[in-house]
Design a protein around this motif. Structure first.
Motif, PDB file in Angstrom:
ATOM      1  N   GLN A  36       0.822  -1.203   0.000  1.00  0.00           N
ATOM      2  CA  GLN A  36       0.000   0.000   0.000  1.00  0.00           C
ATOM      3  C   GLN A  36       0.861   1.260   0.000  1.00  0.00           C
ATOM      4  O   GLN A  36       0.584   2.231  -0.717  1.00  0.00           O
ATOM      5  CB  GLN A  36      -0.941  -0.004   1.210  1.00  0.00           C
ATOM      6  N   ILE A  37       1.935   1.237   0.821  1.00  0.00           N
ATOM      7  CA  ILE A  37       2.837   2.402   0.865  1.00  0.00           C
ATOM      8  C   ILE A  37       3.516   2.607  -0.484  1.00  0.00           C
ATOM      9  O   ILE A  37       3.618   3.733  -0.987  1.00  0.00           O
ATOM     10  CB  ILE A  37       3.878   2.218   1.990  1.00  0.00           C
ATOM     11  N   ALA A  38       4.013   1.475  -1.049  1.00  0.00           N
ATOM     12  CA  ALA A  38       4.671   1.588  -2.349  1.00  0.00           C
ATOM     13  C   ALA A  38       3.707   2.091  -3.422  1.00  0.00           C
ATOM     14  O   ALA A  38       4.063   2.938  -4.253  1.00  0.00           O
ATOM     15  CB  ALA A  38       5.250   0.236  -2.753  1.00  0.00           C
ATOM     16  N   SER A  39       2.461   1.575  -3.388  1.00  0.00           N
ATOM     17  CA  SER A  39       1.470   2.026  -4.365  1.00  0.00           C
ATOM     18  C   SER A  39       1.128   3.497  -4.163  1.00  0.00           C
ATOM     19  O   SER A  39       1.014   4.263  -5.128  1.00  0.00           O
ATOM     20  CB  SER A  39       0.205   1.166  -4.238  1.00  0.00           C
ATOM     21  N   THR A  40       1.009   3.883  -2.895  1.00  0.00           N
ATOM     22  CA  THR A  40       0.726   5.296  -2.602  1.00  0.00           C
ATOM     23  C   THR A  40       1.870   6.197  -3.046  1.00  0.00           C
ATOM     24  O   THR A  40       1.654   7.257  -3.653  1.00  0.00           O
ATOM     25  CB  THR A  40       0.471   5.477  -1.107  1.00  0.00           C
ATOM     26  N   ASP A  41       3.110   5.763  -2.757  1.00  0.00           N
ATOM     27  CA  ASP A  41       4.277   6.551  -3.187  1.00  0.00           C
ATOM     28  C   ASP A  41       4.344   6.651  -4.704  1.00  0.00           C
ATOM     29  O   ASP A  41       4.649   7.716  -5.260  1.00  0.00           O
ATOM     30  CB  ASP A  41       5.567   5.923  -2.651  1.00  0.00           C
ATOM     31  N   LEU A  42       4.045   5.537  -5.394  1.00  0.00           N
ATOM     32  CA  LEU A  42       4.079   5.540  -6.851  1.00  0.00           C
ATOM     33  C   LEU A  42       3.049   6.516  -7.418  1.00  0.00           C
ATOM     34  O   LEU A  42       3.347   7.323  -8.308  1.00  0.00           O
ATOM     35  CB  LEU A  42       3.824   4.129  -7.379  1.00  0.00           C
ATOM     36  N   LYS A  43       1.821   6.428  -6.857  1.00  0.00           N
ATOM     37  CA  LYS A  43       0.789   7.343  -7.341  1.00  0.00           C
ATOM     38  C   LYS A  43       1.121   8.790  -7.012  1.00  0.00           C
ATOM     39  O   LYS A  43       0.878   9.698  -7.818  1.00  0.00           O
ATOM     40  CB  LYS A  43      -0.562   6.960  -6.730  1.00  0.00           C
ATOM     41  N   ALA A  44       1.707   9.007  -5.819  1.00  0.00           N
ATOM     42  CA  ALA A  44       2.103  10.375  -5.452  1.00  0.00           C
ATOM     43  C   ALA A  44       3.190  10.896  -6.374  1.00  0.00           C
ATOM     44  O   ALA A  44       3.155  12.057  -6.810  1.00  0.00           O
ATOM     45  CB  ALA A  44       2.568  10.407  -3.995  1.00  0.00           C
ATOM     46  N   ASN A  45       4.163  10.027  -6.675  1.00  0.00           N
ATOM     47  CA  ASN A  45       5.233  10.450  -7.598  1.00  0.00           C
ATOM     48  C   ASN A  45       4.694  10.724  -8.996  1.00  0.00           C
ATOM     49  O   ASN A  45       5.114  11.676  -9.659  1.00  0.00           O
ATOM     50  CB  ASN A  45       6.321   9.376  -7.658  1.00  0.00           C
TER      51      ASN A  45
END
Length: 338
Positions: free
Chosen positions: A87-96
């Motif tokens: 979830q964190i990685a997906s959130t970071d990816l979407k944020a980036n």
């Protein structure tokens, strides 16, 4: 389990041995060889062993259950951590991705804004096309005025032109015939763009005075007895007078060329336009209001144009100063030679 059984057997053997008769301190102790006691002892031993085995099995089951619970908990924790990390990685990816999209959009917006500020209406000086045409005409009119002034110095209609040989009597009769309120007035002749070339020539002739009569000495000059010495001397005086008056004639024709102009509009008209636009004239307020809406490139372009105009005006002023200096120098030289 085998160790526990060996330990219990050792205890039972010790008890059986201690039950044998021994002599201690002079007394006698009888060992217990009673079959009933031995049977009871065996059953007790088996019960103890069984109880220990049962307890050991219970402990083993609890240990296994605890290990299974710990393993399950670790698995659940690992799965939860993996899910959280995903979830964190997906959130970071979407944020980036969102940040990159925002940065790209902002860069595109800034590029469009810079292009508009440079090439759009805000990036151009006021009245761009009209001013470009005006500057081109101004430069051309200055060039034409200078060329016309150089050509008119030797105009045949000027009595004191360099190299001319007019008849003084004819000059006097012509000037008397041409004298009027135009040929004797500088504003109606030299400074009036609508004045005819004949009126301007007549005014310049009246301003410069009468020429000195020249004589044709023929081939060989005085040395060949083609004329008298006084005639040769008079020709030299006339040539000297022409040399002194040539700078003044050039200045007069320069003034006339600036006023009258050539194929393009005259220089004086352009100078009046500059004063009207940049010197507080009728066009100044409109120009100042339009400058407020311009970006930095547009303002810099207008400053460059103003500097170009200032350089042209400075050149005209310096040329005028040079002509004035030459005229003053000729007057001083004429006074010194007398």
């Amino acid at each position: 389990m085998m160790r526990k059984r060996s330990f219990i057997s050792s205890i039972a053997l010790a008890l059986s041995v201690s039950a044998s008769p021994v002599l201690a301190g002079g007394g006698a102790v009888c060992s217990v060889f009673d079959p009933t006691w031995q049977n009871q002892h065996g059953r007790s031993q088996q019960a103890i062993i069984q109880a220990v085995d049962t307890y050991s099995a219970a402990v083993a089951r609890e240990n296994a259950r605890t290990a299974s619970a710990i393993t399950s908990a670790i698995r659940v924790l690992t799965a939860q951590r993996a899910s959280t990390d995903n979830q964190i990685a997906s959130t970071d990816l979407k944020a980036n991705e969102a940040n990159a999209s925002a940065v790209t959009a902002n860069m595109a917006r800034l590029a469009v804004a810079r292009a508009y500020e440079t090439y759009g209406e805000a990036g151009q000086p006021p009245n761009n096309c009209a001013v470009v045409a005006r500057l081109s005409d101004f430069s051309q009119s200055v060039t034409e005025a200078s060329a016309a002034a150089r050509d008119l110095v030797t105009d045949p209609g000027i009595d004191l032109r360099p190299g001319g040989a007019p008849n003084v009597d004819d000059v006097i009769r012509r000037r008397l015939a041409d004298a009027n309120d135009v040929t004797l007035n500088v504003r109606k002749s030299l400074l009036d763009p609508s004045a005819s070339d004949d009126d301007v020539r007549a005014f310049i002739n009246n301003l410069t005075g009468l020429p000195i009569q020249k004589f044709s000495l023929g081939g060989g000059g005085v040395a060949a007895s083609a004329g008298t010495g006084s005639q040769a001397a008079q020709n030299l005086i006339a040539a000297r007078l022409e040399a002194f008056q040539s700078p003044a004639l050039a200045s007069l024709w320069q003034i006339r060329s600036i006023r009258a102009g050539g194929s393009s509009s005259d220089v004086h008209e352009h100078l009046e336009w500059m004063m009207s636009r940049y010197g507080g004239g009728p066009e100044y307020e409109e120009w100042a209001a339009s400058m407020v809406t311009k970006s930095e490139p547009g303002i810099l372009k207008e400053i460059s144009r103003i500097r170009s105009l200032a350089m042209t005006v400075r050149q005209l002023r310096e040329e005028s100063t040079d002509r004035t200096t030459v005229i003053v120098g000729t007057l001083v030289a004429g006074e010194a030679s007398q």
